[in-house]
Design a protein around this motif. Structure first.
Motif: not given
Length: 122
Positions: A66-78
């Motif tokens: 539940f963290d946009d920064r981490l989602l982006s850092s692992i390449g998640r598209s959502h």
């Protein structure tokens, strides 16, 4: 169980066809749990309803964190907003049997980040 990759990119009719063929060849118990991994942002209410009609009766939602920064850092598209939207779609469709997938130990993920993800999940 439909998982691995992003099965929620498949059209509901494809899932229905697979389940129909499996049932014809091997039989599927009427009480079977038929799960599908779904990534936030890859489905809307109409698509989810198609999966439910096809026979899916449990959703495993690939939240991850539940963290946009981490989602982006692992390449998640959502995004985090996609997560909240997906949960609302599940609720609107009446899906009560669902889980969320979370990941811990990500690069640059602090203990506090993990705590915030757990709190958000609860």
């Amino acid at each position: 169980f439909f998982g691995g990759g992003t099965p929620s990119l498949a059209p509901p009719q494809f899932i229905a066809d697979v389940l129909t063929e499996l049932d014809a060849r091997y039989g599927i118990s009427t009480s079977a749990e038929i799960s599908m991994e779904m990534d936030p942002g890859t489905f809307d209410l109409e698509k989810l309803q198609g999966y439910l009609v096809a026979g899916i009766n449990r959703v495993s939602l690939g939240v991850q964190v539940f963290d946009d920064r981490l989602l982006s850092s692992i390449g998640r598209s959502h995004s985090l907003q996609d997560v909240y939207n997906a949960i609302q779609i599940l609720k609107r469709a009446g899906v009560e049997n669902f889980s969320i997938d979370l990941i811990s130990g990500l690069p640059n993920q602090t203990l506090n980040d993990w705590k915030e993800t757990i709190e958000a999940a609860l």
